[in-house]
Design a protein around this motif. Structure first.
Motif, PDB file in Angstrom:
ATOM      1  N   TYR A  90      53.668  41.784 -75.454  1.00  0.00           N
ATOM      2  CA  TYR A  90      54.373  40.656 -76.061  1.00  0.00           C
ATOM      3  C   TYR A  90      55.874  40.871 -75.980  1.00  0.00           C
ATOM      4  O   TYR A  90      56.355  41.986 -75.804  1.00  0.00           O
ATOM      5  CB  TYR A  90      53.944  40.455 -77.512  1.00  0.00           C
ATOM      6  CG  TYR A  90      54.330  41.591 -78.428  1.00  0.00           C
ATOM      7  CD1 TYR A  90      55.520  41.552 -79.142  1.00  0.00           C
ATOM      8  CD2 TYR A  90      53.506  42.700 -78.572  1.00  0.00           C
ATOM      9  CE1 TYR A  90      55.876  42.586 -79.973  1.00  0.00           C
ATOM     10  CE2 TYR A  90      53.856  43.739 -79.399  1.00  0.00           C
ATOM     11  CZ  TYR A  90      55.038  43.681 -80.101  1.00  0.00           C
ATOM     12  OH  TYR A  90      55.394  44.707 -80.920  1.00  0.00           O
TER      13      TYR A  90
ATOM     14  N   VAL B 174      53.242  36.067 -76.152  1.00  0.00           N
ATOM     15  CA  VAL B 174      52.139  37.014 -75.982  1.00  0.00           C
ATOM     16  C   VAL B 174      51.426  36.678 -74.682  1.00  0.00           C
ATOM     17  O   VAL B 174      51.090  35.520 -74.437  1.00  0.00           O
ATOM     18  CB  VAL B 174      51.153  36.932 -77.171  1.00  0.00           C
ATOM     19  CG1 VAL B 174      50.055  37.968 -77.027  1.00  0.00           C
ATOM     20  CG2 VAL B 174      51.879  37.092 -78.494  1.00  0.00           C
TER      21      VAL B 174
ATOM     22  N   ARG C 127      46.757  40.932 -83.310  1.00  0.00           N
ATOM     23  CA  ARG C 127      48.136  41.418 -83.325  1.00  0.00           C
ATOM     24  C   ARG C 127      48.796  40.882 -84.587  1.00  0.00           C
ATOM     25  O   ARG C 127      48.728  39.693 -84.874  1.00  0.00           O
ATOM     26  CB  ARG C 127      48.830  40.923 -82.068  1.00  0.00           C
ATOM     27  CG  ARG C 127      50.233  41.342 -81.839  1.00  0.00           C
ATOM     28  CD  ARG C 127      50.414  42.799 -81.655  1.00  0.00           C
ATOM     29  NE  ARG C 127      50.203  43.249 -80.286  1.00  0.00           N
ATOM     30  CZ  ARG C 127      50.568  44.440 -79.883  1.00  0.00           C
ATOM     31  NH1 ARG C 127      51.149  45.262 -80.713  1.00  0.00           N
ATOM     32  NH2 ARG C 127      50.359  44.819 -78.653  1.00  0.00           N
TER      33      ARG C 127
END
Length: 160
Positions: free
Chosen positions: A39, A53, A100
């Motif tokens: 990312y 991302v 994430r």
């Protein structure tokens, strides 16, 4: 890894608990952070950011974006039926499930999320409420409480 004691910092600051918590969280994290998916975080304005991302192989239906308090959670899971019946000779595009997490500062909100060309873009904006913005405080004089103060910008005439 070194251990740092942040209690002296806590004694010398008032109202900065979030900063010390953030420093403590960064210091205590494992060195082995997950690197999938890659990312970028870019600053797009004074109070605006964009998180990009790389989500190659995932459709927008496979991706979930949530904002809970001061955390942004991006998760994806590829359905098993999409890979059923396929035989790969080489599989270099990872489509494994991931989650994430990003810790956001106060008053940072997600404004938009787009998916294009295998990239997921999440735009963030800090919107500080008017009540929390700095304001100037007038200082009152304690010399003559009984006499009304005269504003220098609007002179008044006194009749004799």
């Amino acid at each position: 890894m070194r251990n740092f004691d942040l209690t002296p910092l806590n004694r010398a600051t008032v109202g900065f608990d979030q900063i010390t918590d953030l420093m403590d969280r960064v210091i205590r994290q494992d060195v082995s952070q997950p690197s999938y998916p890659p990312y970028n975080i870019e600053k797009s304005g004074d109070d605006a950011w964009r998180i990009s991302v790389a989500v190659a192989g995932f459709s927008p239906d496979d991706i979930v974006i949530e904002q809970r308090e001061n955390a942004l959670i991006i998760a994806a899971r590829k359905s098993d039926e999409a890979a059923a019946g396929k035989t790969y000779l080489h599989r270099g595009i990872a489509t494994r499930a991931f989650e994430r997490r990003f810790h956001l500062a106060d008053h940072v909100k997600v404004t938009e999320a787009t998916h294009e060309h295998g990239m997921l873009h999440v735009d963030l904006l800090r919107e500080v409420p008017e009540a929390l913005k700095p304001r100037r405080i007038a200082i009152a004089s304690t010399q003559s409480k009984s006499a009304p103060a005269v504003d220098a910008a609007t002179p008044e005439t006194i009749d004799a």
